[in-house]
Design a protein around this motif. Structure first.
Motif, PDB file in Angstrom:
ATOM      1  N   ALA A 233      25.553  31.109  17.759  1.00 51.05           N
ATOM      2  CA  ALA A 233      26.149  31.468  16.763  1.00 51.05           C
ATOM      3  C   ALA A 233      25.361  32.422  15.796  1.00 51.05           C
ATOM      4  N   LEU A 234      24.164  32.320  15.800  1.00 51.57           N
ATOM      5  CA  LEU A 234      23.212  33.127  14.762  1.00 51.57           C
ATOM      6  C   LEU A 234      22.838  34.467  15.342  1.00 51.57           C
ATOM      7  N   THR A 235      22.732  34.391  16.528  1.00 55.14           N
ATOM      8  CA  THR A 235      22.581  35.938  17.314  1.00 55.14           C
ATOM      9  C   THR A 235      23.606  36.530  17.366  1.00 55.14           C
ATOM     10  N   ALA A 236      24.950  35.962  17.258  1.00 54.04           N
ATOM     11  CA  ALA A 236      26.364  36.757  17.212  1.00 54.04           C
ATOM     12  C   ALA A 236      26.709  36.909  15.694  1.00 54.04           C
ATOM     13  N   ASN A 237      25.902  36.725  14.810  1.00 60.99           N
ATOM     14  CA  ASN A 237      26.177  36.848  13.277  1.00 60.99           C
ATOM     15  C   ASN A 237      27.290  36.103  13.062  1.00 60.99           C
ATOM     16  N   LYS A 238      27.283  34.727  13.423  1.00 65.46           N
ATOM     17  CA  LYS A 238      28.279  33.701  13.005  1.00 65.46           C
ATOM     18  C   LYS A 238      27.554  32.776  12.052  1.00 65.46           C
ATOM     19  N   ALA A 239      28.264  32.306  11.159  1.00 63.05           N
ATOM     20  CA  ALA A 239      27.573  31.459  10.326  1.00 63.05           C
ATOM     21  C   ALA A 239      27.396  29.929  10.805  1.00 63.05           C
ATOM     22  N   LEU A 240      26.106  29.355  10.401  1.00 65.49           N
ATOM     23  CA  LEU A 240      25.803  28.065  10.635  1.00 65.49           C
ATOM     24  C   LEU A 240      26.018  27.525   9.248  1.00 65.49           C
ATOM     25  N   LEU A 241      26.867  26.759   8.968  1.00 68.64           N
ATOM     26  CA  LEU A 241      27.377  25.757   7.850  1.00 68.64           C
ATOM     27  C   LEU A 241      26.683  24.326   7.903  1.00 68.64           C
ATOM     28  N   VAL A 242      26.049  24.125   6.663  1.00 69.39           N
ATOM     29  CA  VAL A 242      25.470  22.727   6.739  1.00 69.39           C
ATOM     30  C   VAL A 242      25.974  22.280   5.686  1.00 69.39           C
ATOM     31  N   CYS A 243      26.049  20.789   5.707  1.00 69.98           N
ATOM     32  CA  CYS A 243      26.638  19.840   4.606  1.00 69.98           C
ATOM     33  C   CYS A 243      26.027  18.469   4.831  1.00 69.98           C
TER      34      CYS A 243
ATOM     35  N   PHE B  16      34.533  29.618   4.986  1.00 67.48           N
ATOM     36  CA  PHE B  16      33.283  30.491   5.457  1.00 67.48           C
ATOM     37  C   PHE B  16      33.330  30.399   6.997  1.00 67.48           C
ATOM     38  N   GLY B  17      33.999  29.309   7.709  1.00 70.76           N
ATOM     39  CA  GLY B  17      34.048  28.865   9.044  1.00 70.76           C
ATOM     40  C   GLY B  17      34.343  30.050   9.911  1.00 70.76           C
ATOM     41  N   GLU B  18      34.192  30.325  11.120  1.00 72.11           N
ATOM     42  CA  GLU B  18      34.826  30.986  12.039  1.00 72.11           C
ATOM     43  C   GLU B  18      34.581  30.663  13.537  1.00 72.11           C
ATOM     44  N   PRO B  19      35.497  31.041  14.360  1.00 69.75           N
ATOM     45  CA  PRO B  19      35.269  30.763  15.679  1.00 69.75           C
ATOM     46  C   PRO B  19      33.976  31.194  16.235  1.00 69.75           C
ATOM     47  N   GLY B  20      33.225  30.396  16.934  1.00 70.06           N
ATOM     48  CA  GLY B  20      31.740  30.848  17.301  1.00 70.06           C
ATOM     49  C   GLY B  20      30.832  30.227  16.510  1.00 70.06           C
ATOM     50  N   GLY B  21      31.115  29.833  15.254  1.00 70.01           N
ATOM     51  CA  GLY B  21      30.313  29.586  14.443  1.00 70.01           C
ATOM     52  C   GLY B  21      30.027  28.048  14.430  1.00 70.01           C
ATOM     53  N   VAL B  22      28.941  27.459  13.673  1.00 68.89           N
ATOM     54  CA  VAL B  22      28.389  26.037  13.916  1.00 68.89           C
ATOM     55  C   VAL B  22      28.444  25.268  12.691  1.00 68.89           C
ATOM     56  N   LEU B  23      29.048  24.151  12.401  1.00 66.67           N
ATOM     57  CA  LEU B  23      28.893  23.282  11.464  1.00 66.67           C
ATOM     58  C   LEU B  23      27.721  22.050  11.846  1.00 66.67           C
TER      59      LEU B  23
ATOM     60  N   ALA C   4      36.315  22.164  10.999  1.00 65.60           N
ATOM     61  CA  ALA C   4      35.641  23.076  12.065  1.00 65.60           C
ATOM     62  C   ALA C   4      36.174  22.973  13.582  1.00 65.60           C
ATOM     63  N   ARG C   5      36.596  21.799  14.136  1.00 65.09           N
ATOM     64  CA  ARG C   5      37.298  21.666  15.229  1.00 65.09           C
ATOM     65  C   ARG C   5      38.611  22.671  15.202  1.00 65.09           C
ATOM     66  N   ARG C   6      39.406  22.674  14.120  1.00 68.78           N
ATOM     67  CA  ARG C   6      40.688  23.321  14.255  1.00 68.78           C
ATOM     68  C   ARG C   6      40.373  24.777  14.338  1.00 68.78           C
ATOM     69  N   ILE C   7      39.254  25.469  13.633  1.00 65.18           N
ATOM     70  CA  ILE C   7      39.050  26.863  13.640  1.00 65.18           C
ATOM     71  C   ILE C   7      38.371  27.398  14.927  1.00 65.18           C
ATOM     72  N   GLY C   8      37.858  26.294  15.499  1.00 65.13           N
ATOM     73  CA  GLY C   8      37.011  26.748  16.957  1.00 65.13           C
ATOM     74  C   GLY C   8      35.544  26.852  16.918  1.00 65.13           C
ATOM     75  N   MET C   9      34.832  25.867  15.842  1.00 68.98           N
ATOM     76  CA  MET C   9      33.551  25.934  15.677  1.00 68.98           C
ATOM     77  C   MET C   9      32.964  24.856  16.438  1.00 68.98           C
TER      78      MET C   9
ATOM     79  N   ALA D 179      33.148  10.493  16.879  1.00 69.51           N
ATOM     80  CA  ALA D 179      34.370  10.972  17.670  1.00 69.51           C
ATOM     81  C   ALA D 179      34.578  12.412  17.169  1.00 69.51           C
ATOM     82  N   GLN D 180      34.251  12.927  16.202  1.00 62.33           N
ATOM     83  CA  GLN D 180      34.471  14.364  15.745  1.00 62.33           C
ATOM     84  C   GLN D 180      33.313  15.449  16.188  1.00 62.33           C
ATOM     85  N   ALA D 181      32.362  15.070  16.504  1.00 62.05           N
ATOM     86  CA  ALA D 181      31.141  15.889  16.679  1.00 62.05           C
ATOM     87  C   ALA D 181      31.193  16.299  18.332  1.00 62.05           C
ATOM     88  N   ASP D 182      30.817  17.604  18.393  1.00 53.37           N
ATOM     89  CA  ASP D 182      30.587  18.171  19.656  1.00 53.37           C
ATOM     90  C   ASP D 182      29.117  17.628  20.286  1.00 53.37           C
TER      91      ASP D 182
END
Length: 188
Positions: free
Chosen positions: A36-46, A105-112, A131-136, A151-154
């Motif tokens: 994600a980060l090398t493709a300039n996609k966001a890493l969201l953390v919560c 802020f999420g986008e396909p290819g990003g990570v939560l 995140a799953r709906r978006i494709g993260m 059950a939700q986590a990849d």
């Protein structure tokens, strides 16, 4: 209990975590974050409470630097904007304070990356659903078993304990390792 006993108990949990959380799961988390980060996609953390502080710590290490001089990495903490958190929680629901930000802020290819010692924090669970709906890709750092997040986590990184402070101690070791490896691979 003496301080020595406390430290030795902590060391035993780290040893158990090193056995329980497989290298393969940790490598999968690193690979997802680096991709994600090398493709300039966001890493969201919560996270909430102490885990919110950990979320801020993680993003601080990646936006700033951990051990190496390098470019800033696109890491965003969803737990650190009091205006967003309090306005949304007041007007809508605290259960959706993170999912709303994943929507923004999420986008396909990003990570939560979500931290929850119980794995049952509903605002983190709902963020994973979004995140799953978006494709993260979603990575959960939890206590034993992962709770509802399992059950939700990849990718599930669950510390084999039910003690919140003990889990948080192991989380620090785990995310420092993630930050070091991600930084090393993104610095090149």
């Amino acid at each position: 209990m003496s301080f020595r006993t406390y430290c030795l108990d902590s060391a035993r949990l780290l040893e158990a975590t090193a056995t329980h959380v497989s290298d393969a799961r940790v490598e999968a988390a690193i690979d997802a974050m680096v991709a994600a980060l090398t493709a300039n996609k966001a890493l969201l953390v919560c996270g909430n409470g102490g885990s919110a502080s950990d979320a801020m710590h993680i993003t601080g290490e990646l936006v700033g630097r951990f051990l190496k001089e390098r470019r800033a990495l696109k890491a965003i903490c969803l737990s650190s904007n009091p205006a967003v958190l309090t306005a949304w929680a007041n007007d809508y629901s605290y259960e959706t304070v993170f999912s709303r930000q994943v929507e923004a802020f999420g986008e396909p290819g990003g990570v939560l990356l979500g931290l929850s010692t119980s794995g049952n924090s509903m605002n983190v669970v709902k963020a994973f659903e979004e995140a799953r709906r978006i494709g993260m890709t979603s990575i959960a750092m939890t206590g034993q078993g992962g709770g509802k997040l399992a059950a939700q986590a990849d990718i599930l990184l669950d510390v084999p304990s039910r003690s919140t402070p003990a889990i948080q101690q192991a989380h620090i070791c785990l995310y420092h390792y993630l930050c070091e490896m991600v930084e090393a691979r993104c610095a090149n």
